[in-house]
Design a protein around this motif. Structure first.
Motif, short mmCIF file in Angstrom:
data_model
loop_
_atom_site.label_atom_id
_atom_site.label_comp_id
_atom_site.label_asym_id
_atom_site.label_seq_id
_atom_site.Cartn_x
_atom_site.Cartn_y
_atom_site.Cartn_z
N VAL A 59 32.37 -34.35 -24.26
CA VAL A 59 33.09 -33.80 -23.11
C VAL A 59 33.81 -34.95 -22.41
O VAL A 59 33.18 -35.93 -22.03
CB VAL A 59 32.12 -33.11 -22.13
N PRO A 60 35.13 -34.85 -22.25
CA PRO A 60 35.98 -33.73 -22.64
C PRO A 60 36.25 -33.68 -24.15
O PRO A 60 36.42 -34.72 -24.79
CB PRO A 60 37.28 -33.97 -21.87
N THR A 61 36.26 -32.47 -24.67
CA THR A 61 36.55 -32.23 -26.08
C THR A 61 38.06 -32.22 -26.29
O THR A 61 38.79 -31.56 -25.55
CB THR A 61 35.98 -30.87 -26.52
N VAL A 62 38.53 -32.94 -27.29
CA VAL A 62 39.95 -32.95 -27.62
C VAL A 62 40.19 -32.03 -28.80
O VAL A 62 39.65 -32.23 -29.89
CB VAL A 62 40.44 -34.37 -27.94
N ILE A 63 40.99 -30.99 -28.56
CA ILE A 63 41.29 -29.98 -29.57
C ILE A 63 42.72 -30.19 -30.04
O ILE A 63 43.66 -30.16 -29.23
CB ILE A 63 41.12 -28.57 -28.99
N ALA A 64 42.90 -30.42 -31.31
CA ALA A 64 44.23 -30.66 -31.88
C ALA A 64 44.97 -29.33 -31.96
O ALA A 64 44.66 -28.48 -32.79
CB ALA A 64 44.11 -31.31 -33.25
N HIS A 65 45.96 -29.17 -31.11
CA HIS A 65 46.70 -27.91 -30.96
C HIS A 65 47.61 -27.69 -32.16
O HIS A 65 48.59 -28.42 -32.35
CB HIS A 65 47.52 -27.97 -29.67
N ARG A 66 47.26 -26.72 -33.00
CA ARG A 66 47.99 -26.45 -34.24
C ARG A 66 47.99 -27.68 -35.15
O ARG A 66 48.91 -27.91 -35.92
CB ARG A 66 49.43 -26.00 -33.95
N GLY A 67 46.91 -28.46 -35.05
CA GLY A 67 46.84 -29.75 -35.72
C GLY A 67 47.49 -30.82 -34.85
O GLY A 67 47.59 -30.66 -33.64
N LEU A 84 42.65 -34.82 -37.79
CA LEU A 84 41.29 -35.26 -38.11
C LEU A 84 41.24 -36.77 -38.25
O LEU A 84 40.32 -37.43 -37.75
CB LEU A 84 40.82 -34.58 -39.39
N ASP A 85 42.23 -37.34 -38.91
CA ASP A 85 42.28 -38.79 -39.08
C ASP A 85 42.44 -39.52 -37.75
O ASP A 85 41.94 -40.65 -37.59
CB ASP A 85 43.43 -39.17 -40.02
N LEU A 86 43.13 -38.89 -36.80
CA LEU A 86 43.31 -39.50 -35.48
C LEU A 86 42.04 -39.43 -34.64
O LEU A 86 41.94 -40.11 -33.62
CB LEU A 86 44.46 -38.81 -34.73
N GLY A 87 41.10 -38.58 -35.06
CA GLY A 87 39.82 -38.50 -34.36
C GLY A 87 39.62 -37.27 -33.51
O GLY A 87 38.65 -37.21 -32.74
N ALA A 88 40.51 -36.28 -33.61
CA ALA A 88 40.34 -35.05 -32.83
C ALA A 88 38.96 -34.45 -33.08
O ALA A 88 38.47 -34.45 -34.20
CB ALA A 88 41.43 -34.05 -33.19
N HIS A 89 38.35 -33.93 -32.03
CA HIS A 89 37.02 -33.35 -32.16
C HIS A 89 37.05 -31.98 -32.82
O HIS A 89 36.09 -31.60 -33.50
CB HIS A 89 36.38 -33.22 -30.77
N VAL A 90 38.12 -31.23 -32.60
CA VAL A 90 38.24 -29.86 -33.10
C VAL A 90 39.69 -29.65 -33.53
O VAL A 90 40.62 -30.17 -32.90
CB VAL A 90 37.87 -28.82 -32.01
N ILE A 91 39.90 -28.89 -34.62
CA ILE A 91 41.24 -28.62 -35.13
C ILE A 91 41.52 -27.12 -34.98
O ILE A 91 40.71 -26.29 -35.40
CB ILE A 91 41.37 -29.01 -36.62
N GLU A 92 42.68 -26.77 -34.42
CA GLU A 92 43.00 -25.37 -34.17
C GLU A 92 43.79 -24.73 -35.30
O GLU A 92 44.68 -25.36 -35.89
CB GLU A 92 43.81 -25.22 -32.89
N GLN A 93 43.47 -23.45 -35.57
CA GLN A 93 44.26 -22.61 -36.47
C GLN A 93 44.60 -21.30 -35.74
O GLN A 93 43.77 -20.77 -35.02
CB GLN A 93 43.51 -22.25 -37.76
#
Length: 392
Positions: A59-67, A84-93
């Motif tokens: 927290v805070p969680t970083v969510i990759a918006h549309r990757g 993912l390579d940049l370290g985002a915690h969650v990837i969005e689809q």
């Protein structure tokens, strides 16, 4: 069920234990998928789709918006991989169906601006005008193509005027299916020794259900196939239509998030059902309590967290964070982007709308409200801001 009704689904449970790091080890459990043979004999592997619940995320969680859509065309395997390579915690689809019922990753079913379909003479006759959630659109739509036909197309940058550098990757990737993304997440999880978190949105679910292409049932089937259907699975299920999250809550135990647009807007399923409530009603303590009866979080627009004044500058934060937390809900607002055109007026720098502004300054303001995470087109920027915030 009736949209305005209040219920507590029997399947819903409280999720996760707080405080553990997302990169921690998980117990390997059988997934029931056809891909177990891809794991090398004797090699350690994370639980497929399992973690210790969403409360274990940073927290805070970083969510990759549309990757990593600030750097690659959105909703491509290239965009997801870079995030993912940049370290985002969650990837969005974002999910929309094909004519033959497959779920593919596109932000919209209108693929005019995100693929080369307009340049394909064999599909010229597919161009049409439709009303989607009350909006008239002219273009090409996923529900008019089989998966095989969509796979002949190539993806491209959606906003080339703002992100000219991203056009370098036009034509490089196909439209991915959600099952391909699940397989990708399994492979990356085994390679990295940790589970890969996903944030999955059902797009226009009422519209698609009216066409006989309901998205929740095939999504739930895939989640079960790949072991992401449990309360502690490394996945969020999100939608702007509360009934879609309610429907999913009856099918799987994966954590749900209700997305919230502008305060004066109404979810399209409310419009169709004659429910008079607006988003303004849903962000009251009563509305949030109703959401908490079937979901674990909300995804509000950032303007619901800190409104802008008449000049476009950030104003005073609302009580939304406090009120949502009081109901046990997490908040994942959307969307942070680096470019001036997307930033509040007081954080823009220079006159070029496509140039980067003071993205860190804006993120500092948003993170200070106590939000649990944030969607970002530029996950590396958001991760640095989150690290700075943790030092304060």
């Amino acid at each position: 069920m009736t949209q305005g009704a209040h219920r507590t689904p029997a399947r819903r449970t409280v999720l996760g234990a707080a405080g553990a790091a997302v990169l921690g080890a998980s117990t390997v459990l059988p997934t029931g998928t056809a891909h177990a043979d891809e794991t090398q004999a004797g090699a350690p592997a994370p639980a497929q789709g399992r973690d210790h619940g969403f409360r274990s995320l940073p927290v805070p969680t970083v969510i990759a918006h549309r990757g990593a859509s600030g750097y690659r065309p959105e909703h491509t395997l290239g965009s997801y991989q870079l995030a993912l390579d940049l370290g985002a915690h969650v990837i969005e689809q974002d999910l929309v169906p094909t004519k033959d019922g497959h779920l593919v990753c596109r932000h919209e079913n209108d693929i005019t601006g995100t693929t080369d379909v307009a340049d394909r003479p064999e599909f010229t006759s597919r161009r049409t005008t439709k009303s989607v959630d009350g909006v008239s659109l002219t273009g090409w739509f996923t529900e008019d193509f089989t998966l095989a036909e969509l796979k002949t197309l190539r993806t491209k940058e959606r906003i080339p005027g703002t992100r000219q550098e991203n056009t370098l990757y036009d034509g490089r990737w196909q439209i991915p299916t959600f099952e391909e993304v699940l397989r990708w997440a399994e492979r990356e999880g085994r390679r990295r020794g940790r589970v890969v978190w996903l944030h999955v949105e059902t797009k226009h679910p009422t519209y698609f259900r009216s066409l006989g292409l309901g998205v929740e049932e095939p999504l739930a089937k895939l989640l079960r196939r790949y072991g992401r259907h449990r309360a502690d699975s490394a996945v969020f299920l999100q939608s702007f239509e509360p009934s879609s999250i309610q429907r999913l809550a009856a099918l799987v135990d994966s954590p749900g998030v209700v997305l919230l647009s502008g305060a004066s807007t109404r979810p399209w399923d409310f419009v169709e059902a004659g429910d008079p409530r607006t988003v303004a009603d849903l962000i009251t303590p009563r509305g949030l309590r109703w959401i908490a009866s079937y979901a674990q979080g909300i995804g509000p627009t950032l303007d619901l967290v800190i409104p802008k004044d008449a000049t476009g500058k950030l104003g005073t934060p609302t009580t939304l964070v406090r009120d949502a937390h009081a109901e046990g809900l997490i908040l994942h607002p959307y969307t942070h982007r680096n470019e001036n055109t997307f930033l509040p007026a007081d954080f823009r720098r220079g006159t070029d709308p496509a140039a980067y502004g003071d993205a860190f300054g804006a993120l500092k303001m948003y993170l200070a409200t106590g939000i649990d995470g944030i969607f970002s087109d530029n996950p590396d920027t958001a991760l640095l801001a989150a690290a700075d915030f943790g030092k304060n």
